[in-house]
Design a protein around this motif. Sequence first.
Motif, short mmCIF file in Angstrom:
data_model
loop_
_atom_site.label_atom_id
_atom_site.label_comp_id
_atom_site.label_asym_id
_atom_site.label_seq_id
_atom_site.Cartn_x
_atom_site.Cartn_y
_atom_site.Cartn_z
N ILE A 403 0.86 -1.19 0.00
CA ILE A 403 0.00 0.00 0.00
C ILE A 403 0.89 1.24 0.00
N PHE A 404 0.38 2.28 -0.63
CA PHE A 404 1.07 3.56 -0.60
C PHE A 404 0.04 4.67 -0.73
N SER A 405 0.41 5.84 -0.22
CA SER A 405 -0.53 6.95 -0.15
C SER A 405 -0.72 7.59 -1.52
N ASN A 406 -1.93 8.09 -1.73
CA ASN A 406 -2.21 8.84 -2.94
C ASN A 406 -1.93 10.33 -2.76
N GLN A 407 -1.62 10.74 -1.49
CA GLN A 407 -1.39 12.16 -1.22
C GLN A 407 0.10 12.54 -1.26
N SER A 408 0.92 11.76 -0.53
CA SER A 408 2.33 12.16 -0.42
C SER A 408 3.20 10.96 -0.07
N ALA A 409 4.50 11.09 -0.39
CA ALA A 409 5.47 10.05 -0.04
C ALA A 409 5.63 9.97 1.47
#
Length: 493
Positions: A403-409
């Motif tokens: 999983i990874f954010s769609n907003q920021s690293a």
Amino acid sequence: MFQLRMTSCLLSLLFPLMFSIMAAAQPAGCKIRITDKGLDMLKYETQKFVEEELTNISMPEMKGKEGRFQYTITNVKITELNLTHAELQFIPEVGLLFDVQNSSISLSFHRRILYWFFYDTGNINASADGVNINTALNLIRDEEGRLKINNITCNARIGKMRAKFSGTLGKVYDFLASFLTTGMRFLLNQQICPALNHAALVHVNSMLQSVPVRSEVDHYIGIDYSLIEDPVVTSRSLDMHFRGMFFDLSDPNITLVNYAIDPVIREYDRMVYLALSEYFFDSGMYSYFKAGIFQMHIVNEKMPKDLQMLLRTTYFGAIMMLNPALVDAPMSLQFAVNSPPKTFIKTSGATVVMTAIVKVMVLPPGQPPVQLSSMTMEAKFNAKVSMKEKRLAVHADLRRFKIFSNQSALESLALIPLQAPLKTMLQMSVVPLINNWTKRGVRIPLADGMDFIEEVVEYHNGFILIGANLHFSKGLRDMIAGSNQTEPETSSV
């Protein structure tokens, strides 16, 4: 101007033609090969069926006069058939050949004979030897995409027939035997081929008609098993190329184009082979995606308590900034696959790659849900294919998860603690749901009464190959009778 109009006219004619050629050239999603070993088992069932059909031949009454003898022959019955030398073979580019050589038939019939003022009745037992029957079946694809017997070429010949009289004057009438058996042999020759023609074109075709071409798999999707071309017949096999395409029941006209590798069957060791391309599975995933199945809302009792606590801790700052009163409000996760999952088949096995958007929501009592975060989930599943009788099933196991954010690293780094619990939740909630859809399996295009046994699954680059032997749980006549009692599954789609 004239040249421009000519060009546009030509293009308007060529584009539909090119489109139809491209559509016709699409590879098969599913192929079935029946080998000569499978034909050996089918020969036994065919021989029994032919014997039953010939036993039921109805012979007309014979009347005639020979000198001072007047005779009537009635109640002709075939009492025994001995088709000991029967073969079922492939005819390249045609279909099947059922060949009977040097076999025998036993008959009985009733006689009434008048000679001058003498009247006599009795039974006659006759036997026919040197019975040869040669029947060729031409197999095609019909307009709906089903396998069909198109026509039959039949030749029947009886070498000789003998008759033995019974009754008071039986020996006296022996000289009539040659005359009567000649007529009986002629009539029997005339009845064999029409009986076999009717059996194949009516009875066997009715059984083939019962094999589903377009049928429902569940409440969401259906499957299209229409043949895309006439069967390919060689001296060793019969190959059938099916569309092998799933479709959304709510919108069956929107389907996935097949760009997958065309499955290639090179084996002949087993009775039957089933080849399934990546397109077969991709079209199923695409249809489920179009039907809106790949969505899930994890809330309340479905949400593990430790995961809810971890979510509350991770997003505590966001909640406080949004509204401190929401600290104790329930939280939920919304999963939605954002593109059709993709299947990859290699010699090492089959995998399915899925991408979804996961939204973290807080649920204020009596108010609309509030989104705290949106993340992308990438998952890869191992897919294990199995076959039981004539149903194909798939079992999925989660292999990789990210999983990874769609907003920021920076937020992606903060999500690292969520990786393990989300993966566990996925294994406990989502994967069982997928397997629950697929455990029932999908039927492959075989007639009722014919099943796969001793299956062996092999993975090739771009397709799966299942080799098996055939088992008849019903005789051919019972299969035909069953097809006449049930409506084809296509009527519901």
